[in-house]
Design an enzyme around this catalytic site. Sequence first.
Site, PDB file in Angstrom:
ATOM      1  N   GLU A 116      36.018  37.111  35.808  1.00  0.00           N
ATOM      2  CA  GLU A 116      37.312  38.113  35.030  1.00  0.00           C
ATOM      3  C   GLU A 116      38.125  38.400  36.104  1.00  0.00           C
ATOM      4  OE1 GLU A 116      34.688  40.649  33.202  1.00  0.00           O
ATOM      5  OE2 GLU A 116      34.974  42.082  34.711  1.00  0.00           O
ATOM      6  N   CYS A 161      34.035  47.271  35.528  1.00  0.00           N
ATOM      7  CA  CYS A 161      33.600  45.916  36.317  1.00  0.00           C
ATOM      8  C   CYS A 161      32.268  45.280  35.587  1.00  0.00           C
ATOM      9  CB  CYS A 161      33.149  46.369  37.890  1.00  0.00           C
ATOM     10  SG  CYS A 161      32.888  45.270  38.846  1.00  0.00           S
TER      11      CYS A 161
HETATM   12  S1  SF4 Z   1      30.683  48.195  42.310  1.00  0.00           S
HETATM   13 FE1  SF4 Z   1      28.936  47.774  43.677  1.00  0.00          FE
HETATM   14  S2  SF4 Z   1      27.552  46.126  42.506  1.00  0.00           S
HETATM   15 FE2  SF4 Z   1      29.504  46.452  41.397  1.00  0.00          FE
HETATM   16  S3  SF4 Z   1      30.929  44.549  42.044  1.00  0.00           S
HETATM   17 FE3  SF4 Z   1      31.267  46.408  43.235  1.00  0.00          FE
HETATM   18  S4  SF4 Z   1      29.996  46.134  45.210  1.00  0.00           S
HETATM   19 FE4  SF4 Z   1      29.133  45.004  43.584  1.00  0.00          FE
END
Ligand code: SF4
Length: 416
Positions: free
Chosen positions: A109, A358
């Site tokens: 995405e 995310c």
């Molecule tokens: S917050 Fe941590 S687990 Fe999530 S995408 Fe970023 S690095 Fe990866």
Amino acid sequence: MAACSEELARAFPAHLHEGKVNLKDLLPSELETFVHILGQSPYRARQLVRWLYVRRVGSFAEMTDLSRAFRQLLEEVAVLPSLHLASPQESLQDTTKFLFTLPDGNPIESVRMRYLEHLGPGRLAVCLSSQVGCAMGCEFCASGRLGLVRNLQTWEMVDQILAIQRLADQRGERVANLLFMGIGEPLHNFRNLLRAICILNHGDGLGVGMRHIAISTSGVVPAIRRLAEKRLPLKLAISLHATSDELRDRLMPVNRRWNLAELLAACREYQAATGRRITFEYVMLDGVNDSLEEADRLVGLLGGLRSLVNLIPWNPVDHPSFRRSSKIRVRAFQDRVQQGGLRCTVRREKGSDIDAACGQLRIREIRRYLGTPTRAEHMPAFSLNPPPGVRTEAIEAGLDARKACIEEQSVVGNYV
Ligand code: SF4
């Protein structure tokens, strides 16, 4: 022809797609080698760059200022694959989330943001993914709970921008800021990341300035140092989220490999090499990391660094263990950090109405496609004090992340 194809396969073994050279995976300088092997002048490479990244066509047939014979040759030895745009999801907050399907069926995405204060009208910022899933296992992150599937290839990062820019063309808008802050740890995909940046920055193509490209990392210290050695004026953002090793070990397993002292030392090296201010991202988790004592410790940790602290209201994902900090607590934390002499902002919640945390859309799409629950539904509750001997799934994920980090050291070490 056969000899030519063999020479191309030898020259670009890592950039073949269905047996042909993937031109979108080549740097502009490599396109010169490509056209040279085909017996063409270097000017043809510049024409290809313009067709791919300025006119943004999707086929050789559309490259009308190339001779018919050359286009025919290109059809025989090269390809221009594209990501499949599965579902743009409009937001009420000028934010759009795009779900792409890769050729192997994996979803990734990107998020497009318009009308950001620091950008002029018609200028867009795009947050893009660098991996399918992520190995880092951050406790609060949906992507981390899915684990790493694979690194994105160079063209798979670039094509996220090309697809979004093509849509932006219809409104006379331009992608002006890039943020490698989507799914994945970009510094775990170091080589392809720098190749993608090289293509996106190239003056004959999209021309996104290095100073307008940000890389967000969970703290892969050797890769931060290696990036510093490149002396590129890229923005660096650190996902910090805690001010003690004890808490950061729990929230972000990467901290067990490279602790806060090592991380901040690498940040100082990066700043000395590039002169760039460093952004520290800090997700506000109610009762976990949002006390005034934490704010004071943060001020102490970042002393001497030119920094910006960006407080992030936590986006509720499928995780029962965290609550978002109240606005009053966020404001008090911000005031305290500012009183300590640091710049501190609170991230505007662009996209929260479309699950722009995310990895959320990806999890939902996987559920929709597969009809099966994901690991996110089986996560244990977060606890600051787990019973001795109990290893949560997150800690297991951290051990995986640590293994990935160690492997990455050799990958990064090999990067030239
Ligand atoms: S917050 Fe941590 S687990 Fe999530 S995408 Fe970023 S690095 Fe990866």
